[in-house]
Design an enzyme around this catalytic site. Structure first.
Site, PDB file in Angstrom:
ATOM      1  N   ASP A 277      16.202  49.336  65.483  1.00 40.26           N
ATOM      2  CA  ASP A 277      15.677  47.965  65.464  1.00 40.26           C
ATOM      3  C   ASP A 277      14.353  47.838  66.204  1.00 40.26           C
ATOM      4  O   ASP A 277      13.712  46.792  66.164  1.00 40.26           O
ATOM      5  CB  ASP A 277      16.706  47.007  66.078  1.00 40.26           C
ATOM      6  CG  ASP A 277      16.358  45.541  65.855  1.00 40.26           C
ATOM      7  OD1 ASP A 277      15.866  45.211  64.770  1.00 40.26           O
ATOM      8  OD2 ASP A 277      16.566  44.738  66.768  1.00 40.26           O
ATOM      9  N   SER A 298      15.647  38.816  63.656  1.00 42.51           N
ATOM     10  CA  SER A 298      16.332  39.539  62.580  1.00 42.51           C
ATOM     11  C   SER A 298      17.407  38.662  61.953  1.00 42.51           C
ATOM     12  O   SER A 298      18.123  37.943  62.657  1.00 42.51           O
ATOM     13  CB  SER A 298      16.970  40.818  63.121  1.00 42.51           C
ATOM     14  OG  SER A 298      16.007  41.647  63.732  1.00 42.51           O
ATOM     15  N   GLN A 348      16.017  45.941  56.893  1.00 41.34           N
ATOM     16  CA  GLN A 348      16.178  44.718  57.686  1.00 41.34           C
ATOM     17  C   GLN A 348      15.314  43.602  57.126  1.00 41.34           C
ATOM     18  O   GLN A 348      14.187  43.842  56.682  1.00 41.34           O
ATOM     19  CB  GLN A 348      15.782  44.975  59.145  1.00 41.34           C
ATOM     20  CG  GLN A 348      15.971  43.782  60.066  1.00 41.34           C
ATOM     21  CD  GLN A 348      15.519  44.075  61.492  1.00 41.34           C
ATOM     22  OE1 GLN A 348      14.427  43.701  61.889  1.00 41.34           O
ATOM     23  NE2 GLN A 348      16.365  44.767  62.255  1.00 41.34           N
TER      24      GLN A 348
END
Length: 363
Positions: A277, A298, A348
């Protein structure tokens, strides 16, 4: 100090005593006895050096074991409260003062992995971020044993704060199964990590420039003060820091700080989920240097594990954004081992609300 260390220290003292006695013997003896004393000195010194080398190696080995990665000893070390119920604490909080999404994903995968047998390995996870995390309180992880199959096992994990879910995660585990079907994209050709500077080294380099604006200095010093448990080496620093309009693609070498060791793949997958991430969503901003994110978060995060790897060794992280619009950005990532093997892939989507760079900086 343990018994072995005491014995080693005693042996070193004995060797030093023998060397000193031999040197005294040499100083007060005749020529014939001096040759014997010289031999005694050489033998004693060789034995002393051998003992010192052995102790040094032992201490280095012990130091390496003590230098465990904070990702394992703290961030991903969950406290068991009950069957399939765990509590996790925080180590690094970004400047947004919201919990780092990679931490929640990594801890959720740790909780899921604790409920499956050692013969099963994570092959995918799919997460939705439903609320911002509060860095002031721990996170509870509740595991639901959704399915136990012969080849695949599925777990559902709910991360909870203040009685409400902040993340919902589905993780799937598989027994290792050989297959004749094997292919992958080629790994990008980039300089090795040894030829590149870390983020911290780059910041020190920028801070040494005499013409650097005071506001920029403050922002860089804040970045330097963050104890991020990931070591990063950007392949193209100017691109990484958005110093001009670029294609929505960035590459950097990354690894967990500290020593983890070979361990099991469950652990390395959890660490890779944490790392995945980092700097991912920002890739969608690279074509727009005239804008900065005033809000970025996110929405969902998916990951697939393809091959064995070590997350405390350098891996190339290739990030690219195929699309952005409607205040959202989609980014895809690939993690490559140094030998060219594709270790993992991720995807993502996140919220990206921007402002022009002409506005005053809040760094």
């Amino acid at each position: 100090m343990d018994l072995i260390e005491v014995l080693r220290n005693f042996t070193l003292c004995r060797r030093r005593f023998q060397t000193n006695m031999a040197e005294k013997e040499l100083g007060g003896s005749h020529e014939s006895s001096g040759l014997i004393a010289k031999n005694n000195i050489l033998e004693a010194k060789e034995a002393l050096k051998s003992e010192q080398d052995e102790v040094s190696q032992s201490r280095n080995s012990q130091y390496q074991q003590d230098l465990k990665s904070v990702l394992v000893t703290s961030v991903l070390n969950l406290e068991k409260l009950d069957v399939d119920l765990y509590r996790g604490t925080h180590h690094w909080v970004p400047r947004t003062q919201r919990l780092f999404g990679g931490q929640i994903v990594g801890q959720a995968l740790v909780a899921a992995a604790k409920s499956v047998s050692d013969s099963l390995y994570a092959h995918s996870l799919h997460c939705y971020f439903v609320r911002a995390g509060d860095p002031k309180v721990p996170v509870l992880y509740q595991v639901d044993r959704t399915r136990d199959g012969r080849s695949f096992t599925v777990r559902s994990v709910k991360a909870i704060q203040h009685g409400q879910p902040i993340l919902i995660c589905q993780a799937s585990f598989q027994t290792l199964q050989p297959s004749p079907l094997q292919h992958q994209f080629p790994m990008p050709v980039v300089p090795p990590p040894e030829d590149l500077l870390t983020v911290e080294e780059l910041i020190h380099h920028y801070l040494s420039k005499p013409d650097l604006a005071e506001e920029a200095k403050k922002g860089l010093k804040k970045l330097l003060a963050n104890e991020v448990p990931i070591e990063i080496k950007p392949v193209n620093p100017a691109h990484f820091y958005r110093l001009g309009p670029e294609q929505p693609r960035r590459l950097f070498w990354g690894r967990a700080r500290g020593h983890i060791g070979e361990g099991n793949m469950k652990l390395h997958c959890c660490v890779a989920a944490y790392v995945s991430d980092y700097a991912l969503l920002g890739t969608a901003l690279l074509p727009y240097p005239e804008y900065r994110a005033k809000f970025a978060a996110s929405l969902d995060h998916s990951m697939w594990f393809h091959s064995t790897f070590r997350s405390d060794e350098w891996m190339l992280y290739e990030c690219e954004s195929p699309w952005a619009g409607s205040s959202r950005g989609l980014v895809q990532g690939r993690m490559w081992r140094r030998d060219g093997v594709l270790a993992a892939s991720c995807s993502q989507e996140g919220v990206l609300r921007v402002k022009p760079v002409t506005e005053p900086s809040k760094l």
